[in-house]
Design a protein around this motif. Sequence first.
Motif, mmCIF file in Angstrom:
data_model
loop_
_atom_site.group_PDB
_atom_site.id
_atom_site.type_symbol
_atom_site.label_atom_id
_atom_site.label_comp_id
_atom_site.label_asym_id
_atom_site.label_seq_id
_atom_site.Cartn_x
_atom_site.Cartn_y
_atom_site.Cartn_z
ATOM 1 N N MET A 1 0.838 -1.188 0.000
ATOM 2 C CA MET A 1 0.000 0.000 0.000
ATOM 3 C C MET A 1 0.878 1.245 0.000
ATOM 4 O O MET A 1 1.941 1.274 0.597
ATOM 5 C CB MET A 1 -0.913 0.005 1.222
ATOM 6 N N THR A 2 0.409 2.264 -0.649
ATOM 7 C CA THR A 2 1.137 3.521 -0.726
ATOM 8 C C THR A 2 1.230 4.169 0.646
ATOM 9 O O THR A 2 0.251 4.212 1.380
ATOM 10 C CB THR A 2 0.426 4.480 -1.705
ATOM 11 N N GLN A 3 2.401 4.669 0.959
ATOM 12 C CA GLN A 3 2.607 5.353 2.236
ATOM 13 C C GLN A 3 2.449 6.861 2.030
ATOM 14 O O GLN A 3 3.316 7.496 1.466
ATOM 15 C CB GLN A 3 4.000 5.036 2.786
ATOM 16 N N PHE A 4 1.331 7.384 2.461
ATOM 17 C CA PHE A 4 1.096 8.819 2.362
ATOM 18 C C PHE A 4 1.639 9.508 3.610
ATOM 19 O O PHE A 4 1.553 8.975 4.709
ATOM 20 C CB PHE A 4 -0.400 9.122 2.233
ATOM 21 N N HIS A 5 2.165 10.701 3.426
ATOM 22 C CA HIS A 5 2.655 11.513 4.543
ATOM 23 C C HIS A 5 1.730 12.727 4.651
ATOM 24 O O HIS A 5 1.879 13.694 3.909
ATOM 25 C CB HIS A 5 4.104 11.940 4.320
ATOM 26 N N PHE A 6 0.785 12.633 5.567
ATOM 27 C CA PHE A 6 -0.243 13.655 5.705
ATOM 28 C C PHE A 6 0.248 14.846 6.509
ATOM 29 O O PHE A 6 1.011 14.691 7.459
ATOM 30 C CB PHE A 6 -1.481 13.061 6.388
ATOM 31 N N VAL A 7 -0.223 16.016 6.115
ATOM 32 C CA VAL A 7 0.055 17.245 6.850
ATOM 33 C C VAL A 7 -1.261 17.983 7.061
ATOM 34 O O VAL A 7 -2.184 17.887 6.252
ATOM 35 C CB VAL A 7 1.063 18.166 6.123
ATOM 36 N N LYS A 8 -1.321 18.708 8.152
ATOM 37 C CA LYS A 8 -2.503 19.497 8.492
ATOM 38 C C LYS A 8 -2.212 20.953 8.151
ATOM 39 O O LYS A 8 -1.119 21.451 8.386
ATOM 40 C CB LYS A 8 -2.803 19.348 9.978
ATOM 41 N N SER A 9 -3.188 21.640 7.656
ATOM 42 C CA SER A 9 -3.038 23.043 7.304
ATOM 43 C C SER A 9 -2.718 23.891 8.526
ATOM 44 O O SER A 9 -3.237 23.642 9.612
ATOM 45 C CB SER A 9 -4.325 23.562 6.665
ATOM 46 N N SER A 10 -1.894 24.890 8.328
ATOM 47 C CA SER A 10 -1.611 25.826 9.414
ATOM 48 C C SER A 10 -2.843 26.669 9.738
ATOM 49 O O SER A 10 -2.896 27.323 10.774
ATOM 50 C CB SER A 10 -0.441 26.739 9.032
ATOM 51 N N SER B 1 -8.199 25.104 16.167
ATOM 52 C CA SER B 1 -7.597 24.504 17.357
ATOM 53 C C SER B 1 -8.421 23.335 17.874
ATOM 54 O O SER B 1 -7.920 22.498 18.613
ATOM 55 C CB SER B 1 -7.435 25.558 18.449
ATOM 56 N N SER B 2 -9.687 23.252 17.463
ATOM 57 C CA SER B 2 -10.537 22.143 17.877
ATOM 58 C C SER B 2 -10.221 20.863 17.111
ATOM 59 O O SER B 2 -10.758 19.805 17.422
ATOM 60 C CB SER B 2 -12.011 22.504 17.680
ATOM 61 N N GLY B 3 -9.343 20.954 16.107
ATOM 62 C CA GLY B 3 -8.930 19.779 15.360
ATOM 63 C C GLY B 3 -9.868 19.378 14.250
ATOM 64 O O GLY B 3 -9.714 18.321 13.658
ATOM 65 N N GLU B 4 -10.847 20.203 13.951
ATOM 66 C CA GLU B 4 -11.806 19.883 12.902
ATOM 67 C C GLU B 4 -11.279 20.352 11.550
ATOM 68 O O GLU B 4 -11.516 21.468 11.120
ATOM 69 C CB GLU B 4 -13.155 20.522 13.205
ATOM 70 N N CYS B 5 -10.545 19.468 10.911
ATOM 71 C CA CYS B 5 -9.986 19.819 9.616
ATOM 72 C C CYS B 5 -9.633 18.552 8.857
ATOM 73 O O CYS B 5 -9.822 17.443 9.341
ATOM 74 C CB CYS B 5 -8.763 20.700 9.776
ATOM 75 N N VAL B 6 -9.129 18.736 7.676
ATOM 76 C CA VAL B 6 -8.650 17.613 6.885
ATOM 77 C C VAL B 6 -7.136 17.669 6.816
ATOM 78 O O VAL B 6 -6.529 18.705 7.056
ATOM 79 C CB VAL B 6 -9.249 17.619 5.458
ATOM 80 N N THR C 1 -0.876 12.054 -7.385
ATOM 81 C CA THR C 1 -1.997 11.749 -6.495
ATOM 82 C C THR C 1 -2.009 12.686 -5.299
ATOM 83 O O THR C 1 -0.966 13.021 -4.763
ATOM 84 C CB THR C 1 -1.892 10.306 -5.970
ATOM 85 N N VAL C 2 -3.206 13.081 -4.879
ATOM 86 C CA VAL C 2 -3.385 13.812 -3.632
ATOM 87 C C VAL C 2 -4.341 12.978 -2.785
ATOM 88 O O VAL C 2 -5.382 12.537 -3.264
ATOM 89 C CB VAL C 2 -3.952 15.225 -3.866
ATOM 90 N N ALA C 3 -3.957 12.738 -1.541
ATOM 91 C CA ALA C 3 -4.794 11.973 -0.618
ATOM 92 C C ALA C 3 -5.316 12.907 0.461
ATOM 93 O O ALA C 3 -4.588 13.783 0.936
ATOM 94 C CB ALA C 3 -3.991 10.842 0.009
ATOM 95 N N VAL C 4 -6.582 12.730 0.828
ATOM 96 C CA VAL C 4 -7.231 13.587 1.815
ATOM 97 C C VAL C 4 -7.904 12.698 2.851
ATOM 98 O O VAL C 4 -8.527 11.692 2.505
ATOM 99 C CB VAL C 4 -8.293 14.492 1.141
ATOM 100 N N ARG C 5 -7.771 13.076 4.135
ATOM 101 C CA ARG C 5 -8.450 12.322 5.194
ATOM 102 C C ARG C 5 -8.901 13.271 6.298
ATOM 103 O O ARG C 5 -8.429 14.406 6.404
ATOM 104 C CB ARG C 5 -7.547 11.248 5.782
ATOM 105 N N ASP C 6 -9.798 12.797 7.127
ATOM 106 C CA ASP C 6 -10.289 13.534 8.285
ATOM 107 C C ASP C 6 -9.221 13.467 9.374
ATOM 108 O O ASP C 6 -8.785 12.375 9.761
ATOM 109 C CB ASP C 6 -11.586 12.893 8.768
ATOM 110 N N SER C 7 -8.805 14.599 9.892
ATOM 111 C CA SER C 7 -7.741 14.611 10.904
ATOM 112 C C SER C 7 -8.160 13.939 12.206
ATOM 113 O O SER C 7 -7.309 13.480 12.960
ATOM 114 C CB SER C 7 -7.291 16.048 11.188
#
Length: 56
Positions: A1-10, A14-19, A28-34
Amino acid sequence: MTQFHFVKSSYSASSGECVEVATNVVGTVAVRDSKDADGPVIRVAASAWAAFAASA
């Protein structure tokens, strides 16, 4: 499986509700729920992501 290295937007709340986005796999661009790092991942073509980001 592909190893994605996810980053969160700056701009993420602060509540952590982001992708998180991974762009380390060519073409390829991969997106997930943080809040659910082990949950589903949406994969889209880099060109589709670029079009989405340009219109957002």
